[in-house]
Design an enzyme around this catalytic site. Structure first.
Site, short mmCIF file in Angstrom:
data_model
loop_
_atom_site.label_atom_id
_atom_site.label_comp_id
_atom_site.label_asym_id
_atom_site.label_seq_id
_atom_site.Cartn_x
_atom_site.Cartn_y
_atom_site.Cartn_z
N ASP A 1 -10.17 3.54 -3.50
CA ASP A 1 -10.81 2.31 -3.03
C ASP A 1 -12.18 2.06 -3.67
O ASP A 1 -12.97 2.97 -3.88
CB ASP A 1 -10.99 2.37 -1.52
CG ASP A 1 -9.65 2.22 -0.81
OD1 ASP A 1 -8.60 2.25 -1.50
OD2 ASP A 1 -9.65 2.06 0.42
N ASP B 1 0.82 -1.21 0.00
CA ASP B 1 0.00 0.00 0.00
C ASP B 1 0.86 1.27 0.00
O ASP B 1 2.09 1.20 -0.01
CB ASP B 1 -0.95 -0.05 1.22
CG ASP B 1 -2.30 0.58 0.94
OD1 ASP B 1 -2.41 1.40 0.02
OD2 ASP B 1 -3.25 0.27 1.69
C1 GAL Z 1 -6.13 1.41 1.27
C2 GAL Z 1 -6.24 0.40 0.17
C3 GAL Z 1 -7.34 -0.56 0.52
C4 GAL Z 1 -7.04 -1.22 1.84
C5 GAL Z 1 -6.80 -0.17 2.91
C6 GAL Z 1 -6.31 -0.80 4.21
O1 GAL Z 1 -5.11 2.27 0.99
O2 GAL Z 1 -6.48 1.04 -1.05
O3 GAL Z 1 -7.50 -1.51 -0.51
O4 GAL Z 1 -5.90 -2.04 1.69
O5 GAL Z 1 -5.85 0.76 2.50
O6 GAL Z 1 -6.06 0.15 5.20
#
Ligand code: GAL
Length: 408
Positions: A227, A157
């Site tokens: 997301d 991430d």
């Molecule tokens: C976001 C990511 C999500 C999930 C989330 C977890 O940045 O895009 O898919 O992994 O973090 O905190």
């Protein structure tokens, strides 16, 4: 002489700690895995931070009991919040014993014993998005930890990036592979490369830093958007965004349209069909994001559709379907007509982005590589031939549904 060389060493260590690496690694992702878009599951969309060994093992068992493994789904992936907030005294990330009482390696063994693969999550920053330890500056120890646990897939991430690692408006030489963002990810590619276990590498970089231009030099797939949500507007946005960067997609090189929302929220059956079909024909990873036990038979039928999965997983053709201009159809803000080849022939996919059922006509001479003439139209959803048609095929398509045809 001795003094000056140790000064250089100190200066280099300082540079690296500050993020301005003199020679960032150029290791390439392994080709032992990641040729085709990943098929699997990830807990995040359904459960957020409330992850546990029980949920992961239940998902793995559901792969078998609900026919997902037989359809080709493989990866059982843990997302954020699996770790303790602090590294242990030797600098290793530690699984939270309240969530994973037997550790991650034991879960990976259970997943492997079912003939499946295990994925985990970390972050190219100081902390994950939910505030757990990130791997920036800890790449080697974390890659070794993950490999030692038997991990097969890493989602990496992009939260909590220190200010000295942010990108300049334009990267060195205009090449985004040399941006600070890319270098943060390249450091993990190099660390994974040192492990004896091949690990599929997903860059969760939300479409930043022109990732589609360098992603395949660093990982196997990369997120193209923020997301997912269980909404029609997200599905349209993801299709639209990805449609603009399809030349980046081929074997070992996949735009990631984010995890699936089938089973969550209130998507109509037609919207769920479009969600699955588009992720398949654009060759995105397909990671189911719901409680698999609760999927209805109709939803299982959508996500195990053999012909759409075969298009996604074609071992001979790596390029996705692409939008084309269908003579006589009005232009729409999200493309509605896509065509591509598989080992079995030419395929056409038609999305009704409009609010009501309407008649669509595929003009064969508009379809790249087809031309006018008589073709057998085969419905990929039902697995049945519809009939032979000359020059065009006219049909009715429900609002937000996707038709999927093979023309031979
Ligand atoms: C976001 C990511 C999500 C999930 C989330 C977890 O940045 O895009 O898919 O992994 O973090 O905190």
């Amino acid at each position: 002489m001795v003094l000056s060389s140790s000064l250089v060493t100190i200066a280099l260590a300082l540079c690296s700690a500050l993020g301005s690496n003199a020679a960032p690694p150029t290791a390439k992702p392994t080709t032992a895995v990641g040729k085709l878009p990943a098929l699997g599951w990830n807990d995040w969309n359904a459960d957020g931070c409330s992850i546990s060994e029980a949920k992961v093992v239940a998902a793995a068992n559901a792969f078998v009991s609900r026919g997902l493994k037989a359809a080709g789904y493989q990866y059982v992936n843990v997302d954020d919040c699996w770790a303790l907030k602090n590294r242990d005294s030797s600098g290793r990330i530690t699984p939270d014993p309240a969530k994973f009482p037997n550790g991650i390696a034991s879960v990976a063994t259970q997943v492997h014993n079912l003939g499946l693969k295990m994925g985990i999550y970390s972050d190219a920053g100081t902390n994950t998005c939910a505030g757990y330890p990130g791997s920036l500056g800890h790449e080697d120890v974390d890659a070794a930890t993950f490999a030692g646990w038997g991990i097969d897939y890493l989602k990496y991430d992009n939260c909590n990036v220190p200010s000295n690692w942010t990108d300049a408006a334009s990267p060195p030489g205009g090449n985004w592979y040399n941006s600070n963002s890319a270098i943060r990810y390249r450091q993990m590619t190099a660390a994974l490369d040192k492990q004896s276990r091949p690990i599929q590498f997903n860059l969760c970089i939300w479409g930043q830093a022109n990732v589609w231009t360098w992603g395949s030099q660093v990982g196997h797939s990369w997120r193209m958007t923020g997301d997912a949500s269980a909404t029609w507007s997200f599905i349209l946005m993801a299709i639209n965004t990805n449609s603009q960067h399809l030349s980046s997609v081929n074997f070992y090189s996949h735009n990631d349209m984010d995890m699936m929302e089938i089973g969550n929220g209130a998507l109509t059956t037609q919207e769920q069909r479009t969600h699955f079909a588009a992720w398949a024909f654009l060759k995105s990873p397909i990671l189911l994001g719901t409680d698999l036990a609760k999927l209805t038979a109709a939803q299982i039928a959508i996500i195990t559709n053999a012909e759409l999965l075969a298009f996604s997983q074609d071992p001979n053709i790596g390029v996705p379907a692409k939008p084309f201009t269908n003579a006589g159809s009005p232009s729409t803000s999200t493309p509605e007509y896509f065509a591509g080849k598989s080992s079995k022939g030419t395929h056409v996919f038609v999305i009704n982005t409009g609010g009501s059922t309407s008649t669509r006509t595929v003009n064969f001479s508009s379809v790249p590589g087809l031309g006018s003439g008589t073709f057998t139209v085969h419905d990929m959803w039902t697995g049945k031939d519809i009939g032979k048609f000359t020059n065009s095929y006219k049909f009715s398509l429900a609002s937000h549904d996707t038709a999927a045809f093979r023309l031979t």
